[in-house]
Design a protein around this motif. Sequence first.
Motif, PDB file in Angstrom:
ATOM      1  N   TYR A 137      41.688  42.132  35.947  1.00 19.60           N
ATOM      2  CA  TYR A 137      40.329  42.616  35.654  1.00 19.60           C
ATOM      3  C   TYR A 137      39.701  41.900  34.464  1.00 19.60           C
ATOM      4  O   TYR A 137      38.550  41.444  34.536  1.00 19.60           O
ATOM      5  CB  TYR A 137      40.346  44.121  35.405  1.00 19.60           C
ATOM      6  N   SER A 138      40.432  41.803  33.359  1.00 22.55           N
ATOM      7  CA  SER A 138      39.857  41.167  32.170  1.00 22.55           C
ATOM      8  C   SER A 138      39.527  39.703  32.418  1.00 22.55           C
ATOM      9  O   SER A 138      38.603  39.152  31.819  1.00 22.55           O
ATOM     10  CB  SER A 138      40.810  41.292  30.985  1.00 22.55           C
ATOM     11  N   LYS A 139      40.275  39.057  33.309  1.00 20.54           N
ATOM     12  CA  LYS A 139      39.986  37.659  33.642  1.00 20.54           C
ATOM     13  C   LYS A 139      38.625  37.538  34.323  1.00 20.54           C
ATOM     14  O   LYS A 139      37.883  36.578  34.098  1.00 20.54           O
ATOM     15  CB  LYS A 139      41.085  37.086  34.542  1.00 20.54           C
ATOM     16  N   TYR A 140      38.304  38.516  35.177  1.00 23.10           N
ATOM     17  CA  TYR A 140      36.985  38.513  35.808  1.00 23.10           C
ATOM     18  C   TYR A 140      35.893  38.720  34.765  1.00 23.10           C
ATOM     19  O   TYR A 140      34.880  38.007  34.754  1.00 23.10           O
ATOM     20  CB  TYR A 140      36.902  39.617  36.869  1.00 23.10           C
ATOM     21  N   ILE A 141      36.093  39.683  33.896  1.00 27.34           N
ATOM     22  CA  ILE A 141      35.073  40.022  32.899  1.00 27.34           C
ATOM     23  C   ILE A 141      34.879  38.882  31.898  1.00 27.34           C
ATOM     24  O   ILE A 141      33.767  38.620  31.429  1.00 27.34           O
ATOM     25  CB  ILE A 141      35.455  41.325  32.165  1.00 27.34           C
ATOM     26  N   LYS A 142      35.969  38.183  31.583  1.00 30.52           N
ATOM     27  CA  LYS A 142      35.897  37.088  30.609  1.00 30.52           C
ATOM     28  C   LYS A 142      35.620  35.729  31.250  1.00 30.52           C
ATOM     29  O   LYS A 142      35.624  34.701  30.576  1.00 30.52           O
ATOM     30  CB  LYS A 142      37.205  37.028  29.815  1.00 30.52           C
ATOM     31  N   GLY A 143      35.378  35.733  32.564  1.00 31.20           N
ATOM     32  CA  GLY A 143      35.036  34.487  33.251  1.00 31.20           C
ATOM     33  C   GLY A 143      36.187  33.515  33.383  1.00 31.20           C
ATOM     34  O   GLY A 143      35.982  32.297  33.468  1.00 31.20           O
ATOM     35  N   LYS A 144      37.433  34.036  33.431  1.00 29.41           N
ATOM     36  CA  LYS A 144      38.603  33.159  33.506  1.00 29.41           C
ATOM     37  C   LYS A 144      39.177  33.030  34.915  1.00 29.41           C
ATOM     38  O   LYS A 144      40.190  32.367  35.111  1.00 29.41           O
ATOM     39  CB  LYS A 144      39.684  33.671  32.550  1.00 29.41           C
ATOM     40  N   ILE A 145      38.523  33.638  35.890  1.00 28.36           N
ATOM     41  CA  ILE A 145      38.930  33.475  37.278  1.00 28.36           C
ATOM     42  C   ILE A 145      38.413  32.132  37.779  1.00 28.36           C
ATOM     43  O   ILE A 145      37.307  31.702  37.438  1.00 28.36           O
ATOM     44  CB  ILE A 145      38.352  34.617  38.151  1.00 28.36           C
ATOM     45  N   LYS A 146      39.208  31.454  38.603  1.00 28.74           N
ATOM     46  CA  LYS A 146      38.760  30.189  39.172  1.00 28.74           C
ATOM     47  C   LYS A 146      37.443  30.402  39.921  1.00 28.74           C
ATOM     48  O   LYS A 146      37.331  31.323  40.733  1.00 28.74           O
ATOM     49  CB  LYS A 146      39.812  29.623  40.118  1.00 28.74           C
ATOM     50  N   LYS A 147      36.479  29.544  39.648  1.00 25.48           N
ATOM     51  CA  LYS A 147      35.137  29.745  40.197  1.00 25.48           C
ATOM     52  C   LYS A 147      35.125  29.751  41.721  1.00 25.48           C
ATOM     53  O   LYS A 147      34.390  30.532  42.337  1.00 25.48           O
ATOM     54  CB  LYS A 147      34.196  28.682  39.651  1.00 25.48           C
ATOM     55  N   ASP A 148      35.930  28.895  42.318  1.00 27.55           N
ATOM     56  CA  ASP A 148      35.965  28.851  43.787  1.00 27.55           C
ATOM     57  C   ASP A 148      36.524  30.151  44.362  1.00 27.55           C
ATOM     58  O   ASP A 148      36.071  30.615  45.415  1.00 27.55           O
ATOM     59  CB  ASP A 148      36.803  27.667  44.260  1.00 27.55           C
ATOM     60  N   ASN A 149      37.500  30.734  43.669  1.00 19.17           N
ATOM     61  CA  ASN A 149      38.064  32.007  44.128  1.00 19.17           C
ATOM     62  C   ASN A 149      37.034  33.123  44.024  1.00 19.17           C
ATOM     63  O   ASN A 149      36.888  33.947  44.928  1.00 19.17           O
ATOM     64  CB  ASN A 149      39.285  32.371  43.287  1.00 19.17           C
ATOM     65  N   ALA A 150      36.311  33.146  42.902  1.00 20.31           N
ATOM     66  CA  ALA A 150      35.282  34.174  42.720  1.00 20.31           C
ATOM     67  C   ALA A 150      34.159  34.008  43.736  1.00 20.31           C
ATOM     68  O   ALA A 150      33.653  34.989  44.282  1.00 20.31           O
ATOM     69  CB  ALA A 150      34.725  34.095  41.301  1.00 20.31           C
ATOM     70  N   TYR A 151      33.787  32.769  44.008  1.00 20.39           N
ATOM     71  CA  TYR A 151      32.705  32.512  44.974  1.00 20.39           C
ATOM     72  C   TYR A 151      33.123  32.981  46.373  1.00 20.39           C
ATOM     73  O   TYR A 151      32.296  33.484  47.144  1.00 20.39           O
ATOM     74  CB  TYR A 151      32.347  31.031  44.997  1.00 20.39           C
ATOM     75  N   MET A 152      34.402  32.802  46.690  1.00 24.11           N
ATOM     76  CA  MET A 152      34.924  33.222  47.985  1.00 24.11           C
ATOM     77  C   MET A 152      34.693  34.717  48.207  1.00 24.11           C
ATOM     78  O   MET A 152      34.423  35.171  49.323  1.00 24.11           O
ATOM     79  CB  MET A 152      36.427  32.914  48.041  1.00 24.11           C
ATOM     80  N   ILE A 153      34.771  35.488  47.116  1.00 27.59           N
ATOM     81  CA  ILE A 153      34.613  36.941  47.216  1.00 27.59           C
ATOM     82  C   ILE A 153      33.154  37.365  47.104  1.00 27.59           C
ATOM     83  O   ILE A 153      32.647  38.138  47.928  1.00 27.59           O
ATOM     84  CB  ILE A 153      35.427  37.637  46.099  1.00 27.59           C
ATOM     85  N   PHE A 154      32.472  36.867  46.080  1.00 23.88           N
ATOM     86  CA  PHE A 154      31.151  37.389  45.727  1.00 23.88           C
ATOM     87  C   PHE A 154      29.980  36.500  46.146  1.00 23.88           C
ATOM     88  O   PHE A 154      28.826  36.863  45.935  1.00 23.88           O
ATOM     89  CB  PHE A 154      31.085  37.625  44.213  1.00 23.88           C
ATOM     90  N   LYS A 155      30.289  35.333  46.706  1.00 24.46           N
ATOM     91  CA  LYS A 155      29.256  34.402  47.195  1.00 24.46           C
ATOM     92  C   LYS A 155      28.312  33.951  46.085  1.00 24.46           C
ATOM     93  O   LYS A 155      27.144  33.661  46.330  1.00 24.46           O
ATOM     94  CB  LYS A 155      28.442  35.055  48.335  1.00 24.46           C
ATOM     95  N   THR A 156      28.818  33.931  44.867  1.00 25.73           N
ATOM     96  CA  THR A 156      28.050  33.433  43.728  1.00 25.73           C
ATOM     97  C   THR A 156      29.025  33.035  42.623  1.00 25.73           C
ATOM     98  O   THR A 156      30.104  33.617  42.506  1.00 25.73           O
ATOM     99  CB  THR A 156      27.071  34.489  43.191  1.00 25.73           C
ATOM    100  N   TYR A 157      28.630  32.035  41.822  1.00 23.94           N
ATOM    101  CA  TYR A 157      29.460  31.643  40.692  1.00 23.94           C
ATOM    102  C   TYR A 157      29.168  32.508  39.467  1.00 23.94           C
ATOM    103  O   TYR A 157      29.962  32.572  38.546  1.00 23.94           O
ATOM    104  CB  TYR A 157      29.224  30.170  40.349  1.00 23.94           C
TER     105      TYR A 157
END
Length: 251
Positions: free
Chosen positions: A142-162
Amino acid sequence: MSRVNRKYYTSSFLHIMVQGINKENIFKKDFYKNLYIKLLSENINEYNSKLLAYVIMDNHTHILLNYSEIEDVSKLMHKINQAFAQIYNKIEERVGYVFRGRYRCEQIKDEAHLYNTIAYIHFNPVKANIVKNPIDYKFSSYSKYIKGKIKKDNAYMIFKTYDYKEKVENLHKYYSEMYLKKYKRIKNPKEIIEEFKIKNKIITTEIITKENNLLIQLILDLENNTNLSDKEIANALKIGKNRICRLKSKL
């Protein structure tokens, strides 16, 4: 959360749960929590998978993966769990199984299910009364998402936005308001049994206890939503404890 026959996998997202044998606190020490995260992170790319969310609790862990081939997931989990077990047994000076059988998994059906699973994973420490806010728990993503430490491609795969931080915050706020409140209300096993009967259009509990497939689903619901022991679950369902143990051994 039941196991899904491999031939029925259609989604590229998978929710996995691994539990210590006999519900032992195999991850209780911070070292073991960090070790499992390290093993996941170091091996996941080798098996054409992506780690999207996780939480490591004292006696179990939840993992959300994106994968290409289901066989790769089996190989990944086997390698990680075997490596962890070898290290754990050596340090703890013990022998034998470390994990409760094969990992359990659930296919993600749609976007709503995906979002709910991410929040469900991150809120495990809150439900266990370890922290009040999921960001305060060190051993989840969770904190990785909030702090922007998730790989951008992985986050885009879920939320369709960087630019996903606001979506993540809103998702977890919604879960806290809608699902967590419901979870906290469900304390009485009778309520869980009645909900299960209504959901499955079953009149009496006796019908459930005569059908093993239904019975194990209800047992897992009771396990996941109460602190009842196997003996207490057996008493609530008016069945023998040994039968529960036999059913669970087949999971």
